[in-house]
Design an enzyme around this catalytic site. Structure first.
Site, mmCIF file in Angstrom:
data_model
loop_
_atom_site.group_PDB
_atom_site.id
_atom_site.type_symbol
_atom_site.label_atom_id
_atom_site.label_comp_id
_atom_site.label_asym_id
_atom_site.label_seq_id
_atom_site.Cartn_x
_atom_site.Cartn_y
_atom_site.Cartn_z
ATOM 1 C CG ASP A 65 -0.267 -0.443 2.508
ATOM 2 O OD1 ASP A 65 0.969 -0.327 2.601
ATOM 3 O OD2 ASP A 65 -0.963 -0.912 3.417
ATOM 4 C CG HIS A 135 -5.530 -2.670 9.269
ATOM 5 N ND1 HIS A 135 -5.603 -1.320 9.528
ATOM 6 C CD2 HIS A 135 -4.233 -3.001 9.475
ATOM 7 C CE1 HIS A 135 -4.413 -0.879 9.856
ATOM 8 N NE2 HIS A 135 -3.562 -1.873 9.837
HETATM 9 P P1 PGA Z 1 2.315 -1.682 12.790
HETATM 10 O O1 PGA Z 1 1.086 -1.738 11.806
HETATM 11 O O2 PGA Z 1 3.303 -2.651 12.254
HETATM 12 O O3 PGA Z 1 2.813 -0.262 12.697
HETATM 13 O O4 PGA Z 1 1.788 -2.049 14.125
HETATM 14 C C1 PGA Z 1 0.723 -2.983 11.323
HETATM 15 C C2 PGA Z 1 -0.405 -2.790 10.367
HETATM 16 O O5 PGA Z 1 -1.151 -1.820 10.564
HETATM 17 O O6 PGA Z 1 -0.546 -3.593 9.448
#
Ligand code: PGA
Length: 239
Positions: A65, A135
């Site tokens: 993304d 998510h």
């Molecule tokens: P993070 O985010 O690794 O910053 O905890 C993971 C994600 O949102 O997929």
């Protein structure tokens, strides 16, 4: 689903880097993720590549993304992140590294272009983190398990969580272009990393919960080749 239980963030990062490193010759297209979770993984991987003097010229990469509205040279863009943590430390030819263009004039056309590109390349191994709300990529609760790459709105909690990477008073983007869950599920193999108690509920749902679009990560239950590397805190609700 294969679960590798590790003690902490350090061990998760090393173990993931080792797994990817030993698979490198079987990987032509590597799917990459951003955020806090894979930082230690990238550090361990680039160190291993450097020590061994390993060439990664054969590799193509596709990221999950990118924030909408951020150009590649914006320090909070995922283009910038990837360059900092991996690309500039390796010999992967830059035309072989792909992310959605956050500053495309027509983001919907960009999403369609990117989906075609990912499909054409075919992802051999996709790295994933998971949000506290379950998510994957920026596919927030309620996303279709068949979704293709699209323009999406970030959940409030995601915007708050990501604010830590932005300066005080700096606006956190509220939209992104993300590979869809359907696109992600076409990867031949998936490696999901989870560390910390904040992820415990999402990990519990992935390992033991019912499949539900309200918990996007549970879509992985349908995939035939998923490896989860999770630390004790992330597994604290899964025993
Ligand atoms: P993070 O985010 O690794 O910053 O905890 C993971 C994600 O949102 O997929």
């Amino acid at each position: 689903m294969k679960l590798i239980q590790v003690a902490d963030y350090e061990e998760m990062s090393r173990s993931a880097a080792e797994l990817v490193y030993t698979e490198l010759e079987n990987i032509r297209t590597l799917g990459l993720a951003t955020g806090g979770t894979p930082l230690g993984f990238y550090e361990a991987l680039r160190e291993r590549v450097r020590q061994e003097g390993r060439s990664l010229q054969h590799l193509h990469t596709v990221n999950l993304d990118e924030y909408l509205g951020l150009a590649a040279d914006h320090p909070q863009s995922y283009h910038y992140y990837m360059n900092e943590v991996l690309f500039q430390h390796t010999d992967i030819p830059s035309p072989q590294t792909h992310l959605p263009a956050g500053d495309a004039e027509d983001p919907y056309a960009e999403a369609a272009r990117y989906d075609e590109l990912v499909t054409r390349l075919g992802v051999d191994l996709q790295l994933l983190g998971v949000g506290a709300n379950g998510h994957i990529g920026f596919n927030e609760p309620g996303s279709s398990f068949h979704g293709r790459t699209d323009v999406v709105r970030l959940a409030e909690g995601t915007i708050r969580a990501n604010a830590r990477f932005f300066g005080e008073g700096e606006r956190v983007p509220e939209q992104a272009v993300t590979m869809g869950i359907g696109t992600i599920l076409e990867s031949r193999r998936i490696l999901l990393l989870a560390s910390g108690a904040r992820k415990a509920e999402a990990v519990r749902a992935l390992l033991h919960g019912a499949m539900s679009e309200e918990m996007p990560v549970t879509a992985l239950q349908t995939h035939p080749d998923v490896t989860v590397i999770a630390d004790e805190a992330a597994l604290s609700l899964s025993r």
